[in-house]
Design an enzyme around this catalytic site. Sequence first.
Site, PDB file in Angstrom:
ATOM      1  N   HIS A   1     -21.007 -10.737 -50.301  1.00 51.96           N
ATOM      2  CA  HIS A   1     -20.948  -9.609 -49.378  1.00 51.96           C
ATOM      3  C   HIS A   1     -22.303  -8.907 -49.321  1.00 51.96           C
ATOM      4  O   HIS A   1     -22.962  -8.727 -50.332  1.00 51.96           O
ATOM      5  CB  HIS A   1     -19.875  -8.620 -49.827  1.00 51.96           C
ATOM      6  CG  HIS A   1     -19.453  -7.653 -48.771  1.00 51.96           C
ATOM      7  ND1 HIS A   1     -18.601  -8.001 -47.744  1.00 51.96           N
ATOM      8  CD2 HIS A   1     -19.766  -6.348 -48.562  1.00 51.96           C
ATOM      9  CE1 HIS A   1     -18.392  -6.949 -46.966  1.00 51.96           C
ATOM     10  NE2 HIS A   1     -19.096  -5.928 -47.442  1.00 51.96           N
TER      11      HIS A   1
ATOM     12  N   SER B   1     -20.767  -4.882 -42.743  1.00 50.82           N
ATOM     13  CA  SER B   1     -19.592  -4.447 -43.498  1.00 50.82           C
ATOM     14  C   SER B   1     -18.827  -3.409 -42.673  1.00 50.82           C
ATOM     15  O   SER B   1     -18.405  -3.721 -41.559  1.00 50.82           O
ATOM     16  CB  SER B   1     -20.032  -3.909 -44.867  1.00 50.82           C
ATOM     17  OG  SER B   1     -18.926  -3.756 -45.715  1.00 50.82           O
ATOM     18  N   TRP B   2     -18.617  -2.188 -43.185  1.00 51.99           N
ATOM     19  CA  TRP B   2     -17.932  -1.181 -42.373  1.00 51.99           C
ATOM     20  C   TRP B   2     -18.626  -1.026 -41.017  1.00 51.99           C
ATOM     21  O   TRP B   2     -17.980  -0.802 -39.996  1.00 51.99           O
ATOM     22  CB  TRP B   2     -17.890   0.163 -43.102  1.00 51.99           C
ATOM     23  CG  TRP B   2     -17.736   1.331 -42.150  1.00 51.99           C
ATOM     24  CD1 TRP B   2     -18.682   2.252 -41.820  1.00 51.99           C
ATOM     25  CD2 TRP B   2     -16.578   1.647 -41.360  1.00 51.99           C
ATOM     26  NE1 TRP B   2     -18.191   3.143 -40.881  1.00 51.99           N
ATOM     27  CE2 TRP B   2     -16.901   2.792 -40.591  1.00 51.99           C
ATOM     28  CE3 TRP B   2     -15.300   1.090 -41.242  1.00 51.99           C
ATOM     29  CZ2 TRP B   2     -15.990   3.383 -39.711  1.00 51.99           C
ATOM     30  CZ3 TRP B   2     -14.400   1.678 -40.366  1.00 51.99           C
ATOM     31  CH2 TRP B   2     -14.738   2.806 -39.611  1.00 51.99           C
TER      32      TRP B   2
ATOM     33  N   GLY C   1     -20.173   1.219 -45.651  1.00 42.88           N
ATOM     34  CA  GLY C   1     -19.461   2.212 -46.442  1.00 42.88           C
ATOM     35  C   GLY C   1     -17.961   2.159 -46.149  1.00 42.88           C
ATOM     36  O   GLY C   1     -17.277   1.267 -46.598  1.00 42.88           O
TER      37      GLY C   1
ATOM     38  N   ASP D   1     -18.238 -14.651 -49.860  1.00 42.94           N
ATOM     39  CA  ASP D   1     -17.791 -13.268 -49.676  1.00 42.94           C
ATOM     40  C   ASP D   1     -16.273 -13.265 -49.780  1.00 42.94           C
ATOM     41  O   ASP D   1     -15.567 -13.417 -48.787  1.00 42.94           O
ATOM     42  CB  ASP D   1     -18.254 -12.743 -48.315  1.00 42.94           C
ATOM     43  CG  ASP D   1     -17.953 -11.266 -48.127  1.00 42.94           C
ATOM     44  OD1 ASP D   1     -17.206 -10.706 -48.945  1.00 42.94           O
ATOM     45  OD2 ASP D   1     -18.457 -10.679 -47.155  1.00 42.94           O
TER      46      ASP D   1
END
Length: 320
Positions: A297, A114-115, A42, A269
């Site tokens: 991604h 990711s985050w 996120g 990505d």
Amino acid sequence: MSLYPQIEPYDSGMLDVGDGHLVHWETCGNPEGKPAVVLHGGPGSGCAPGWRRYFDPEAYRIVLFDQRGCGRSTPRADAPDTDLSANTTAHLLADVERLRAHLAIDRWLVFGGSWGSTLGLAYAETHPERVSEMILFSVVTTSRREVEWVTRDMGRVFPEEWARFRDGAPEGERDGDLAGAYSRLLHDPDPAVREKAARDWCAWEDTHVATVRDHRPDPRYEDPAFRMTFARLVTHYWSNTAWLEEGALLRDADRLAGIPGVLVHGRLDISGPPDIAWRLARAWPDATLVLVDDAAHGAGHSGVRDALVAATDRFAALAP
């Protein structure tokens, strides 16, 4: 290699982390197994049941939680009156430590995407003595350069879609910090302004990751509550570059010495370019970089999922 079968939690709860926040957590797998904590992306995505399937349930004690403001944690960031001032990277790092202590875990494997890879790196560099191994995918460090890349430079790949995204910001702010401009719109007193900003932001989020032929739109963005929660938290964190000193996560990678790691990243990505993971692997000699051809991604590609399961299987036999 495939994901492990779906399992249900054997324990869960709401942890009071202060500042009026309650964080939802759950544990799955073997109560006596190797501890592992999952850090979702996120910011604001929440931890979905599918995250449990990357771990052998006989070997791992899997801990999942929804970060402040999202998922089943309260208060939710989609509420117009929710104050985000107590929702920062420092707060999340403290929450991870509070959860570890609450569950009486000494050290655990950190798994994030990711985050979640940014948060995992920040956590491990702050508390290396609490991390046994790390598995990170779609690796990003949420630097100012990366935020500019996603919100502005990716317009060179998707020019028409980016123009619509840019034009969603007020005219006087279109040449500046787009994440900040959208964050302000998402806190506008007019609900119609907030809703349009959430739609515009999530439309761009679904575009800049669409660099493979079989990309499918994320159905979660169809949910107004998820859309608002996600957009508010992402823009809040990105406009503040996660309250991290520029380049600090790569600079301080020497603090990860002795922690085995696996970095899994898609070659396609583009929104989170592979050079981020590559530079991290060079600064962290105990990490192995796995670049997956034809993957973008996230963990939607079978090669990414296989690499992640191979990594958890590899570390399962190591002492916590």
